[in-house]
Design an enzyme around this catalytic site. Sequence first.
Site, mmCIF file in Angstrom:
data_model
loop_
_atom_site.group_PDB
_atom_site.id
_atom_site.type_symbol
_atom_site.label_atom_id
_atom_site.label_comp_id
_atom_site.label_asym_id
_atom_site.label_seq_id
_atom_site.Cartn_x
_atom_site.Cartn_y
_atom_site.Cartn_z
ATOM 1 N N GLY A 141 0.845 -1.203 0.000
ATOM 2 C CA GLY A 141 0.000 0.000 0.000
ATOM 3 C C GLY A 141 0.871 1.240 0.000
ATOM 4 N N MET A 169 0.578 7.453 3.325
ATOM 5 C CA MET A 169 1.029 6.875 4.599
ATOM 6 C C MET A 169 2.066 5.787 4.367
ATOM 7 S SD MET A 169 -0.300 8.194 7.328
ATOM 8 C CE MET A 169 -0.232 6.980 8.645
ATOM 9 N N SER A 174 -0.314 6.287 14.454
ATOM 10 C CA SER A 174 -0.864 7.643 14.488
ATOM 11 C C SER A 174 0.197 8.687 14.184
ATOM 12 C CB SER A 174 -1.468 7.954 15.854
ATOM 13 O OG SER A 174 -1.913 9.301 15.863
ATOM 14 N N LYS A 218 -5.731 2.123 19.461
ATOM 15 C CA LYS A 218 -5.741 3.172 18.421
ATOM 16 C C LYS A 218 -7.150 3.725 18.232
ATOM 17 C CE LYS A 218 -4.365 5.970 15.224
ATOM 18 N NZ LYS A 218 -5.207 6.116 14.126
ATOM 19 N N HIS A 275 -7.702 6.042 20.991
ATOM 20 C CA HIS A 275 -6.895 7.234 20.666
ATOM 21 C C HIS A 275 -7.701 8.162 19.756
ATOM 22 C CE1 HIS A 275 -4.489 9.410 17.692
ATOM 23 N NE2 HIS A 275 -3.533 9.525 18.582
ATOM 24 N N ASN A 276 -8.316 7.591 18.740
ATOM 25 C CA ASN A 276 -9.079 8.409 17.801
ATOM 26 C C ASN A 276 -10.335 8.988 18.441
ATOM 27 O OD1 ASN A 276 -7.110 7.522 16.029
ATOM 28 N ND2 ASN A 276 -8.539 7.235 14.343
ATOM 29 N N GLU A 318 -9.151 11.829 20.189
ATOM 30 C CA GLU A 318 -8.851 12.833 19.145
ATOM 31 C C GLU A 318 -10.125 13.612 18.774
ATOM 32 O OE1 GLU A 318 -6.567 11.254 15.699
ATOM 33 O OE2 GLU A 318 -8.221 11.938 14.456
ATOM 34 N N HIS A 334 -39.579 -3.719 37.829
ATOM 35 C CA HIS A 334 -38.174 -4.084 37.588
ATOM 36 C C HIS A 334 -37.364 -4.230 38.868
ATOM 37 C CE1 HIS A 334 -38.576 -3.936 33.293
ATOM 38 N NE2 HIS A 334 -39.047 -2.694 33.328
HETATM 39 C C1 6PG Z 1 -4.024 9.501 13.380
HETATM 40 C C2 6PG Z 1 -5.389 9.835 12.864
HETATM 41 C C3 6PG Z 1 -5.651 9.108 11.586
HETATM 42 C C4 6PG Z 1 -6.804 9.672 10.793
HETATM 43 C C5 6PG Z 1 -8.086 9.725 11.519
HETATM 44 C C6 6PG Z 1 -9.063 10.667 10.873
HETATM 45 O O1 6PG Z 1 -3.965 9.073 14.501
HETATM 46 O O2 6PG Z 1 -3.051 9.702 12.651
HETATM 47 O O3 6PG Z 1 -6.327 9.474 13.806
HETATM 48 O O4 6PG Z 1 -5.770 7.757 11.888
HETATM 49 O O5 6PG Z 1 -6.464 10.940 10.355
HETATM 50 O O6 6PG Z 1 -8.605 8.451 11.527
HETATM 51 O O7 6PG Z 1 -10.295 10.313 11.314
HETATM 52 P P1 6PG Z 1 -11.628 10.901 10.759
HETATM 53 O O8 6PG Z 1 -11.518 10.908 9.247
HETATM 54 O O9 6PG Z 1 -12.662 9.964 11.250
HETATM 55 O O10 6PG Z 1 -11.724 12.269 11.326
#
Ligand code: 6PG
Length: 469
Positions: A13, A17, A132, A186, A189-190, A193, A454
Amino acid sequence: MHTENTYEFGLVGLGVMGRNFILNVAENGFSAQGYDLMPEKAEALREEGVSIGKIAATSDLNEFVSSLSRPRKIMLLVPAGKIVDQVIEDLLPKLEEGDLLIDGGNSHFQDTDRREAYLKSKGIFFIGAGVSGGAEGARKGPSIMPGGAAEVYPHIQPIFEAVAAKYQGAPCVAYLGPGSAGNYVKMVHNGIEYGLMQLTVECYQLLAALGGLTNTALSEVFGRWNQGRLESFLIEISSVIFSQKDALETGDLIDKILDKAKQKGTGKWTSQNGMDLGIPVPTIDTAVSMRAMSALKTDRETADKMYEKPRRTLVEAAELESACEPAMYFAFVMTYAQGLHQLAEASREYGYGLNLATISEIWRAGCIIRARVLDDIATAYREQPELPHLLLSGAFVHTISACVPAARIVLQHAIGNGIPMPALAASLSYFDAFTTGRLPMNLIQAQRDYFGSHTYQRTDRDGIFHTEW
Ligand code: 6PG
């Protein structure tokens, strides 16, 4: 050229990235072969890799697989979903027992569990590794969250440790646990985010609408915040974004960007799984909902004309800035606290054996949610590895208590003036609820017993009770 068994690392791929990641691998001294179905992507990597050396690329899968030293270490950086399964099926007949596949995409953790079991039955090891840091992170040092086949992690460990971001010299990567532990971490993490991003945008709107801050002033405020305890990647890039001029028209780019925020689903998965586990993550839930709200652009524009807004009372910019800073810090900590709480429960439920101190540590550099406060969070979990919840750490009581009044003031301004700050509100209500020994849920129990027999428990004696209301 004879290339059998030559390359130490393979990557499937060669999108942005993948290309950046493999260049990072080669630059760190490991020979690497890239593969992409599209010859032009392989060609682009070959061109870019010339100056680094130790790197090759092909669009011939047989050549790719046979060029790798054994046991093969092949990382997939392809879009999550069916494509991962397809790539696995394409590779499988060409692999040998003991080879290792690593999925570096944002795969759903349950897909990772399924793939690991499937590949195990074929004698192939599987590691699901969250990566990430976006394109720049992949090139210069991402945070890497691997989980899965522990016995073969040492095969990939030197490469991961070399390419990962470094926090004060320590690589931001660690083996996190069996099965889908890496992809799960991860995912959360998101989710975090999403929460941090939503909090940031709420502050942006408040500062602009009530404080009258221009984009230049906003850039300066975020820049100042990034010098202090709010120091973080998202605050830093926001400061840069506010100062970006538009290349197509006069003015600032930020003002020209359509207010519909897209999503690929990882934040939603965090919320969904939080619900499954029974762990409240309301800041993250709200952030996901606000992306959905943002998509309702046409309806929002219609409704905007139908309903009157309260007359706005402007607040002095400096006053607003100094209230927003602690409010943001408070809400950032609430967001990390929710995500880590979910991780603690997932660790129990799925047997991941997660170490929350290690996770906080590998988030300190390279990843999107990197922030100064993560060092304090890591210390709290280092000192109390069994800490049930971040708010129960003595380390945060004083700082958080000192920030709460500012969060209340900011929300009063927002609510009084009709400015939506739902993630900040969710963070504060979460805090208020979590720090309330007796919630009014006794009434819910009474209602449930009233309409559905209940049953309920009592505060003053053991047993299960029902009342004929
Ligand atoms: C990271 C980001 C990466 C991605 C997000 C965007 O850690 O580098 O999280 O994985 O940019 O998944 O997520 P959305 O498109 O859902 O905002």
